[in-house]
Design an enzyme around this catalytic site. Structure first.
Site, short mmCIF file in Angstrom:
data_model
loop_
_atom_site.label_atom_id
_atom_site.label_comp_id
_atom_site.label_asym_id
_atom_site.label_seq_id
_atom_site.Cartn_x
_atom_site.Cartn_y
_atom_site.Cartn_z
N ASN A 132 0.84 -1.21 0.00
CA ASN A 132 0.00 0.00 0.00
C ASN A 132 0.87 1.25 0.00
O ASN A 132 0.52 2.25 -0.65
CB ASN A 132 -0.96 0.00 1.18
CG ASN A 132 -2.17 -0.88 0.92
OD1 ASN A 132 -3.08 -0.51 0.19
ND2 ASN A 132 -2.16 -2.06 1.50
N ASN A 190 -6.52 4.98 7.90
CA ASN A 190 -6.12 3.57 7.96
C ASN A 190 -6.82 2.80 6.87
O ASN A 190 -7.96 3.12 6.48
CB ASN A 190 -6.49 2.97 9.32
CG ASN A 190 -6.06 1.51 9.42
OD1 ASN A 190 -4.91 1.17 9.16
ND2 ASN A 190 -6.99 0.66 9.78
N HIS A 226 -8.14 -1.05 6.10
CA HIS A 226 -8.44 -2.26 6.87
C HIS A 226 -9.02 -3.31 5.93
O HIS A 226 -9.98 -3.01 5.20
CB HIS A 226 -9.41 -1.96 8.00
CG HIS A 226 -9.78 -3.17 8.79
ND1 HIS A 226 -8.94 -3.71 9.74
CD2 HIS A 226 -10.88 -3.95 8.76
CE1 HIS A 226 -9.52 -4.77 10.26
NE2 HIS A 226 -10.70 -4.94 9.69
N SER A 267 -11.74 -1.48 3.56
CA SER A 267 -12.29 -0.20 3.99
C SER A 267 -11.17 0.79 4.29
O SER A 267 -10.15 0.40 4.88
CB SER A 267 -13.13 -0.37 5.28
OG SER A 267 -14.15 -1.33 5.12
N ASP A 306 -10.62 0.26 14.62
CA ASP A 306 -11.33 0.05 13.34
C ASP A 306 -12.77 0.53 13.41
O ASP A 306 -13.62 0.05 12.66
CB ASP A 306 -11.27 -1.44 12.96
CG ASP A 306 -9.84 -1.93 12.83
OD1 ASP A 306 -9.60 -3.12 13.12
OD2 ASP A 306 -8.98 -1.12 12.47
N1 LIG Z 1 -6.76 3.18 18.41
C1 LIG Z 1 -6.61 2.69 17.16
N2 LIG Z 1 -5.44 2.14 16.81
C2 LIG Z 1 -5.31 1.61 15.55
C3 LIG Z 1 -6.39 1.60 14.65
C4 LIG Z 1 -7.61 2.20 15.06
O1 LIG Z 1 -8.59 2.26 14.29
N3 LIG Z 1 -7.68 2.75 16.32
N4 LIG Z 1 -6.26 0.94 13.41
C5 LIG Z 1 -5.18 -0.04 13.41
C6 LIG Z 1 -4.95 -0.87 12.19
N5 LIG Z 1 -5.48 -2.22 12.43
C7 LIG Z 1 -6.44 -2.65 11.54
O2 LIG Z 1 -6.76 -2.01 10.53
C8 LIG Z 1 -5.06 -3.05 13.49
C9 LIG Z 1 -3.72 -3.09 13.84
C10 LIG Z 1 -3.29 -3.91 14.90
C11 LIG Z 1 -4.20 -4.71 15.59
C12 LIG Z 1 -3.71 -5.55 16.72
O3 LIG Z 1 -4.45 -6.39 17.25
N6 LIG Z 1 -2.46 -5.34 17.11
C13 LIG Z 1 -1.83 -6.05 18.25
C14 LIG Z 1 -0.55 -6.71 17.78
C15 LIG Z 1 -0.83 -7.59 16.57
C16 LIG Z 1 0.48 -8.02 15.89
O4 LIG Z 1 1.55 -7.52 16.28
O5 LIG Z 1 0.38 -8.81 14.94
C17 LIG Z 1 -1.49 -5.05 19.36
O6 LIG Z 1 -1.34 -3.83 19.06
O7 LIG Z 1 -1.34 -5.52 20.50
C18 LIG Z 1 -5.54 -4.69 15.23
C19 LIG Z 1 -5.97 -3.89 14.17
C20 LIG Z 1 -3.90 0.63 13.83
N7 LIG Z 1 -4.10 1.07 15.17
N1 LIG Z 2 -5.43 -4.21 10.69
C1 LIG Z 2 -4.54 -3.57 9.76
C2 LIG Z 2 -4.34 -4.50 8.58
O1 LIG Z 2 -4.49 -5.71 8.68
N2 LIG Z 2 -4.00 -3.89 7.44
C3 LIG Z 2 -3.74 -4.67 6.28
O2 LIG Z 2 -2.37 -5.06 6.28
C4 LIG Z 2 -1.98 -5.27 4.92
C5 LIG Z 2 -0.70 -4.50 4.72
O3 LIG Z 2 -0.18 -4.84 3.46
P1 LIG Z 2 1.06 -4.00 2.90
O4 LIG Z 2 2.09 -3.99 4.00
O5 LIG Z 2 1.47 -4.78 1.70
O6 LIG Z 2 0.54 -2.62 2.57
C6 LIG Z 2 -3.10 -4.70 4.03
O7 LIG Z 2 -3.89 -5.75 3.51
C7 LIG Z 2 -3.92 -3.86 5.01
O8 LIG Z 2 -5.30 -3.81 4.66
#
Ligand SMILES: Nc1nc2c(c(=O)[nH]1)N[C@@H](CN(C=O)c1ccc(C(=O)N[C@@H](CCC(=O)O)C(=O)O)cc1)CN2
Ligand SMILES: NCC(=O)N[C@@H]1O[C@H](COP(=O)([O-])[O-])[C@@H](O)[C@H]1O
Length: 221
Positions: A22, A115, A117, A144, A153
């Site tokens: 991305n 973001n 998602h 999204s 999210d």
């Molecule tokens: N407060 C917010 N923080 C973040 C958002 C948001 O909308 N509000 N969006 C996320 C992006 N995201 C999904 O799109 C997302 C990123 C990370 C996690 C998660 O569970 N992270 C864990 C670690 C997971 C890992 O390391 O593989 C954690 O932080 O403990 C869920 C959704 C970005 N932040």
């Molecule tokens: N919850 C956040 C999440 O899962 N985001 C997702 O991580 C991938 C990143 O790909 P990229 O590193 O190739 O852009 C993308 O598919 C994005 O939608």
């Protein structure tokens, strides 16, 4: 474009944790003149993120801030906030950034943090969305783009794209189909923001001054 003209462009800071496809889509949209902005820095919480190489190849400064080196989520967020602020961004772009932010960080960048998602929010918030859709036997999935709010999210969704789930799908095949749509819609939403068409007001997304009661649905390939 002169150095002064480039410096006057809207400034993006992109946060990543992984492959950076991305990020690459946004870099290529800027290079093609579709987004009039500049990426001041790419910051990753993981040193092994291939997106760092993509940024370096594009001549974009990179930084790594390892979240495991901090005693708390708040301490990491404070350090990250200081690094991001040092670039004076007009927009913070989360591009596969895999850390949940504390409310203070989100509030600091309220209205200027997007973001992407990999689900049709509000369905499948969180992680492992492709696996979950397959486990549920879903026949539709997608992506999204939303403003980031303290609720994970849960922010106002700006644009979505749908993809079919095929019986033969694996997590990887489904993710690839979603990626194709991601690389189309994310640059488009970033463009809207840097052109001043997209705003967050009173918890709602506005496009051209009109509240988006529903996400814009991207149709087509
Ligand atoms: N407060 C917010 N923080 C973040 C958002 C948001 O909308 N509000 N969006 C996320 C992006 N995201 C999904 O799109 C997302 C990123 C990370 C996690 C998660 O569970 N992270 C864990 C670690 C997971 C890992 O390391 O593989 C954690 O932080 O403990 C869920 C959704 C970005 N932040
Ligand atoms: N919850 C956040 C999440 O899962 N985001 C997702 O991580 C991938 C990143 O790909 P990229 O590193 O190739 O852009 C993308 O598919 C994005 O939608």
């Amino acid at each position: 474009m002169s150095i002064d003209e480039k410096a006057a462009l809207p400034t993006l800071v992109v946060l990543i944790s992984g492959n950076g496809s991305n990020l690459q889509a946004i870099i290529e949209a800027i290079r093609a003149g579709r987004i009039a902005a500049r990426v001041a820095a790419v910051i990753s919480n993981r040193v092994d993120a291939y997106g760092l190489q993509r940024a370096a190849d594009a001549g974009i400064p990179t930084e790594t801030l390892d979240h495991t080196a901090f005693a708390s989520r708040e301490a990491f967020d404070q350090a990250l906030q200081e690094r991001v602020d040092s670039f004076h961004p007009d927009l913070v772009v989360l591009a596969g950034f895999m850390r949940i932010f504390t409310p203070g960080f989100v509030q600091h960048f309220a209205g200027r943090m997007l973001n992407i998602h990999p689900s049709l929010l509000p369905l499948y918030k969180g992680i492992h969305t492709h696996r979950r859709v397959l486990e549920d036997g879903g026949n539709e999935h997608g992506v999204s783009v939303h403003f980031v709010t303290p609720e994970l999210d849960g922010g106002p969704v700006i644009m979505q794209a749908k993809v079919p789930v095929l019986p033969s799908d694996t997590e990887e095949r489904l993710a690839q189909r979603v990626h194709v749509q991601e690389h189309v819609i994310y640059p488009r939403v970033v463009k809207w923001f840097v052109e001043g068409r997209l705003k967050l007001e009173n918890g709602q997304a506005l496009l051209d001054g009109k509240i988006l009661h529903q996400p814009v649905l991207h149709l087509g390939s």
